[in-house]
Scaffold this motif. Structure first.
Motif, PDB file in Angstrom:
ATOM      1  N   TYR A   1      25.538  23.330-142.051  1.00 43.84           N
ATOM      2  CA  TYR A   1      24.347  23.325-141.214  1.00 43.84           C
ATOM      3  C   TYR A   1      23.019  23.477-141.976  1.00 43.84           C
ATOM      4  O   TYR A   1      22.005  22.875-141.623  1.00 43.84           O
ATOM      5  CB  TYR A   1      24.511  24.428-140.143  1.00 43.84           C
ATOM      6  CG  TYR A   1      23.278  25.214-139.852  1.00 43.84           C
ATOM      7  CD1 TYR A   1      22.280  24.676-139.047  1.00 43.84           C
ATOM      8  CD2 TYR A   1      23.087  26.471-140.417  1.00 43.84           C
ATOM      9  CE1 TYR A   1      21.124  25.385-138.798  1.00 43.84           C
ATOM     10  CE2 TYR A   1      21.932  27.173-140.174  1.00 43.84           C
ATOM     11  CZ  TYR A   1      20.951  26.630-139.378  1.00 43.84           C
ATOM     12  OH  TYR A   1      19.816  27.316-139.152  1.00 43.84           O
TER      13      TYR A   1
ATOM     14  N   ARG B   1      14.164  31.325-133.540  1.00 42.23           N
ATOM     15  CA  ARG B   1      15.599  31.446-133.257  1.00 42.23           C
ATOM     16  C   ARG B   1      16.001  32.907-133.255  1.00 42.23           C
ATOM     17  O   ARG B   1      15.173  33.787-133.434  1.00 42.23           O
ATOM     18  CB  ARG B   1      16.407  30.611-134.260  1.00 42.23           C
ATOM     19  CG  ARG B   1      16.103  30.927-135.708  1.00 42.23           C
ATOM     20  CD  ARG B   1      16.731  29.874-136.625  1.00 42.23           C
ATOM     21  NE  ARG B   1      16.480  30.161-138.039  1.00 42.23           N
ATOM     22  CZ  ARG B   1      16.801  29.335-139.022  1.00 42.23           C
ATOM     23  NH1 ARG B   1      17.391  28.189-138.780  1.00 42.23           N
ATOM     24  NH2 ARG B   1      16.550  29.660-140.280  1.00 42.23           N
TER      25      ARG B   1
ATOM     26  N   HIS C   1      20.142  34.517-137.488  1.00 43.82           N
ATOM     27  CA  HIS C   1      19.836  33.506-138.505  1.00 43.82           C
ATOM     28  C   HIS C   1      18.992  34.034-139.655  1.00 43.82           C
ATOM     29  O   HIS C   1      18.627  33.261-140.551  1.00 43.82           O
ATOM     30  CB  HIS C   1      19.115  32.313-137.862  1.00 43.82           C
ATOM     31  CG  HIS C   1      20.054  31.382-137.152  1.00 43.82           C
ATOM     32  ND1 HIS C   1      20.940  30.573-137.810  1.00 43.82           N
ATOM     33  CD2 HIS C   1      20.253  31.155-135.833  1.00 43.82           C
ATOM     34  CE1 HIS C   1      21.641  29.873-136.949  1.00 43.82           C
ATOM     35  NE2 HIS C   1      21.244  30.210-135.728  1.00 43.82           N
TER      36      HIS C   1
ATOM     37  N   SER D   1      19.371  21.037-141.723  1.00 37.81           N
ATOM     38  CA  SER D   1      18.395  21.677-140.839  1.00 37.81           C
ATOM     39  C   SER D   1      17.032  21.764-141.528  1.00 37.81           C
ATOM     40  O   SER D   1      16.000  21.442-140.920  1.00 37.81           O
ATOM     41  CB  SER D   1      18.904  23.067-140.446  1.00 37.81           C
ATOM     42  OG  SER D   1      17.969  23.711-139.625  1.00 37.81           O
TER      43      SER D   1
ATOM     44  N   ARG E   1      11.354  23.347-132.393  1.00 39.71           N
ATOM     45  CA  ARG E   1      12.580  22.610-132.032  1.00 39.71           C
ATOM     46  C   ARG E   1      13.629  23.579-131.545  1.00 39.71           C
ATOM     47  O   ARG E   1      13.729  24.720-131.981  1.00 39.71           O
ATOM     48  CB  ARG E   1      13.074  21.759-133.209  1.00 39.71           C
ATOM     49  CG  ARG E   1      13.952  22.422-134.266  1.00 39.71           C
ATOM     50  CD  ARG E   1      13.351  23.601-134.975  1.00 39.71           C
ATOM     51  NE  ARG E   1      14.042  24.013-136.168  1.00 39.71           N
ATOM     52  CZ  ARG E   1      15.115  24.808-136.219  1.00 39.71           C
ATOM     53  NH1 ARG E   1      15.620  25.310-135.123  1.00 39.71           N
ATOM     54  NH2 ARG E   1      15.674  25.103-137.380  1.00 39.71           N
TER      55      ARG E   1
ATOM     56  N   ARG F   1      16.796  19.031-130.903  1.00 37.19           N
ATOM     57  CA  ARG F   1      17.570  18.476-132.022  1.00 37.19           C
ATOM     58  C   ARG F   1      19.032  18.799-131.783  1.00 37.19           C
ATOM     59  O   ARG F   1      19.404  19.962-131.721  1.00 37.19           O
ATOM     60  CB  ARG F   1      17.104  19.102-133.344  1.00 37.19           C
ATOM     61  CG  ARG F   1      17.721  18.419-134.552  1.00 37.19           C
ATOM     62  CD  ARG F   1      17.321  19.109-135.830  1.00 37.19           C
ATOM     63  NE  ARG F   1      18.133  20.289-136.071  1.00 37.19           N
ATOM     64  CZ  ARG F   1      17.773  21.283-136.877  1.00 37.19           C
ATOM     65  NH1 ARG F   1      16.604  21.259-137.501  1.00 37.19           N
ATOM     66  NH2 ARG F   1      18.583  22.300-137.068  1.00 37.19           N
TER      67      ARG F   1
ATOM     68  N   ALA G   1      17.669  23.672-131.399  1.00 35.78           N
ATOM     69  CA  ALA G   1      18.670  22.929-132.174  1.00 35.78           C
ATOM     70  C   ALA G   1      20.096  23.366-131.856  1.00 35.78           C
ATOM     71  O   ALA G   1      20.782  23.939-132.694  1.00 35.78           O
ATOM     72  CB  ALA G   1      18.381  23.109-133.664  1.00 35.78           C
ATOM     73  N   PRO G   2      20.575  23.110-130.649  1.00 34.80           N
ATOM     74  CA  PRO G   2      21.932  23.535-130.324  1.00 34.80           C
ATOM     75  C   PRO G   2      22.995  22.616-130.928  1.00 34.80           C
ATOM     76  O   PRO G   2      22.756  21.433-131.129  1.00 34.80           O
ATOM     77  CB  PRO G   2      21.958  23.427-128.787  1.00 34.80           C
ATOM     78  CG  PRO G   2      21.015  22.306-128.495  1.00 34.80           C
ATOM     79  CD  PRO G   2      19.922  22.392-129.538  1.00 34.80           C
ATOM     80  N   SER G   3      24.136  23.196-131.204  1.00 31.54           N
ATOM     81  CA  SER G   3      25.300  22.386-131.588  1.00 31.54           C
ATOM     82  C   SER G   3      26.040  22.053-130.298  1.00 31.54           C
ATOM     83  O   SER G   3      26.320  22.952-129.513  1.00 31.54           O
ATOM     84  CB  SER G   3      26.214  23.183-132.511  1.00 31.54           C
ATOM     85  OG  SER G   3      25.477  23.650-133.622  1.00 31.54           O
TER      86      SER G   3
ATOM     87  N   ASP H   1      22.429  19.284-133.039  1.00 32.23           N
ATOM     88  CA  ASP H   1      23.073  19.556-134.335  1.00 32.23           C
ATOM     89  C   ASP H   1      24.544  19.157-134.275  1.00 32.23           C
ATOM     90  O   ASP H   1      25.432  19.991-134.121  1.00 32.23           O
ATOM     91  CB  ASP H   1      22.922  21.044-134.687  1.00 32.23           C
ATOM     92  CG  ASP H   1      21.544  21.377-135.258  1.00 32.23           C
ATOM     93  OD1 ASP H   1      20.663  20.496-135.246  1.00 32.23           O
ATOM     94  OD2 ASP H   1      21.355  22.525-135.723  1.00 32.23           O
TER      95      ASP H   1
HETATM   96  N1  GLU Z   1      22.644  24.568-134.705  1.00 34.98           N
HETATM   97  C1  GLU Z   1      22.189  25.862-135.136  1.00 34.98           C
HETATM   98  C2  GLU Z   1      22.662  26.899-134.153  1.00 34.98           C
HETATM   99  O1  GLU Z   1      22.942  26.553-133.024  1.00 34.98           O
HETATM  100  C3  GLU Z   1      20.693  25.816-135.231  1.00 34.98           C
HETATM  101  C4  GLU Z   1      20.036  27.027-135.693  1.00 34.98           C
HETATM  102  C5  GLU Z   1      18.574  26.774-135.948  1.00 34.98           C
HETATM  103  O2  GLU Z   1      18.221  26.358-137.037  1.00 34.98           O
HETATM  104  O3  GLU Z   1      17.798  26.979-135.034  1.00 34.98           O
HETATM  105  O4  GLU Z   1      22.824  28.049-134.485  1.00 34.98           O
END
Ligand code: GLU
Length: 440
Positions: free
Chosen positions: A184, A202, A206, A188, A5, A39, A7-9, A41
């Motif tokens: 978050y 990612r 992270h 997640s 996935r 996804r 997963a951008p905000s 976020d």
């Molecule tokens: N929304 C988070 C971000 O943009 C997702 C990070 C993730 O779990 O991949 O950093």
């Protein structure tokens, strides 16, 4: 089945770092015949904006990274609530009542004593009576995930190798705010479980979240997915660059960069494989391997992107560019012009010169010379190399050399003092048009 996935905000446009993460997830899913999910976020209602959701979709579409499905966190609060309640019931999530100021003070005291600023878990020793009193005073708790200090936070990262953190050196992370909104990390992990995500791919920013999330997965009774944390992206100078944060699809498109150039470059920088221009991503998909990702930062260089782009343009078939070519420019003209371009849009400059009309600025002193050139142009073999044939004959018959030989021809034939290579251009202008321009 492999499931990844992205997963951008939706709090801004995608930049080149996000695009690279999306690409890694897409490549891995495609490589394994799996699914690539988008996804959104958007748990943070204040900062999330619908226009950014639309832009994320459009940017991925332009890049050719089409998701197999899209989910939005803002539609999944009921699920998060259920899992949260279960974790509270199991004692893995607990209420804490400290204010931000109190927490700040605790941190400062620890730092002052030279100790790491880890949360002291005071909230865990509150009795039911204490909590009832606090709540009667109108204090609403925020919620922390209780780390298991007896289990190390460990995983075998597909890029970084074995990772291990001591739980006792980390604060129990806050997972939900006093107003009920979500941070978050827990949503997640819940989504990754619910959506069957097998690989979380990612950036290495992270890594410390992953350490905490590993225990969240375990607390929910699930083996964590595999993790791959790619080294970060730096500018060409090798430093984290502010500019990278503003480079996205709009910039690339405006600069005449093809999606395949972005995909080719970002797939390979930071890996032990060379950057190669692929108009079709199949070899990139086939070759993607986290074991070949390096630990050193990946350098993103716009000059290298421009070079890759030119080499992609040279491979593009007429079908791939037809809707961006000037009206009337057909396959044979595209194929003839293509090796000279660094961007598809430059084809229009060539087409203008090929099609005319040409407004040459001809000096009186050159008129007789050009009339002579028109005569020679009738005589030469147009099937071979007309430019070299024409200039060789004119050199012999007029004695002109260098600029005096070439420039009047270029001006009469193209209307310009500079431009594409005449040897390539002249066959495209063709015999009849060339003779007409020389004798005009
Ligand atoms: N929304 C988070 C971000 O943009 C997702 C990070 C993730 O779990 O991949 O950093």
């Amino acid at each position: 089945m492999v499931v990844t996935r992205f997963a951008p905000s939706p709090t801004g446009r995608l930049h080149v770092g996000n695009i690279r993460t999306a690409l890694h997830n897409w490549l891995w899913a495609r490589r394994n015949g799996g699914r690539f999910l988008l996804r959104i976020d958007d748990t943070d209602a204040e900062r999330s904006e619908e226009r950014y959701v639309d832009a994320i979709r459009a940017d991925l579409a332009w890049l050719g990274l089409t998701p197999d499905a899209e989910v939005r966190q803002s539609e999944r609060f009921a699920l998060y609530g259920e899992r949260f309640d279960a974790l509270v019931a199991a004692g893995r999530v607990y209420p804490a009542y400290e204010t931000a100021q109190e927490l700040d003070l605790k941190r400062k005291i620890l730092l002052g004593r030279g100790l790491p600023p880890v949360y002291d878990r005071a909230a865990l020793s509150l009795t039911d009576v204490d909590r009832a009193k606090l709540e009667a005073d109108g204090i609403r708790p925020h919620w922390r995930f209780r780390l298991d200090h007896d289990t190390p936070l460990a995983w075998d990262d597909l890029v970084r190798g074995p990772q291990r953190f001591e739980a006792a050196t980390m604060s129990d992370p806050v997972v939900r705010r006093a107003d009920g909104s979500w941070l978050y990390m827990l949503p997640s992990a819940i989504d990754d479980i619910d959506m069957g995500v097998t690989h979380v791919v990612r950036g290495e920013d992270h890594v410390s979240n992953t350490a905490l999330q590993v225990q969240m997965f375990e607390a929910m009774g699930v083996t964590p997915p595999a993790f791959a944390h790619a080294a970060l992206l730096t500018g060409a100078e090798g430093k984290l660059s502010k500019r990278l944060g503003s480079l996205g699809v709009d910039h690339f498109r405006d600069a005449g960069i093809e999606p395949a150039a972005v995909v080719s470059l970002l797939s390979r920088i930071g890996t032990s494989d060379p950057v190669e221009p692929f108009a079709d991503p199949a070899p990139l998909i086939e070759g993607v391997d986290f074991a070949r990702f390096g630990r050193a930062p990946a350098r993103f260089d716009e000059a290298e992107l421009a070079q890759v782009n030119a080499r992609i343009v040279h491979q593009l078939g007429h079908d791939a560019v037809a809707d961006r070519l000037p009206a009337g420019m057909g396959e044979s003209e595209w194929l003839a012009v293509r090796p000279n371009l660094t961007r598809v849009a430059e084809a229009a400059d060539w087409w203008r010169v090929i099609e005319g009309p040409i407004m040459g600025d001809i000096a009186d002193a050159d008129r007789a010379y050009l009339a002579q050139a028109a005569v020679e142009a009738e005589a030469i073999d147009w099937a071979a190399d007309p430019w070299h044939a024409l200039t060789a004959r004119l050199k012999a018959t007029t004695g002109r050399t260098g600029k005096a030989l070439f420039l009047p021809l270029r001006r009469a034939l193209t209307g310009l003092d500079h431009g594409p290579d005449m040897a390539t251009l002249l066959p495209l202008i063709g015999r009849d048009r060339a003779i007409a321009r020389l004798s005009a």
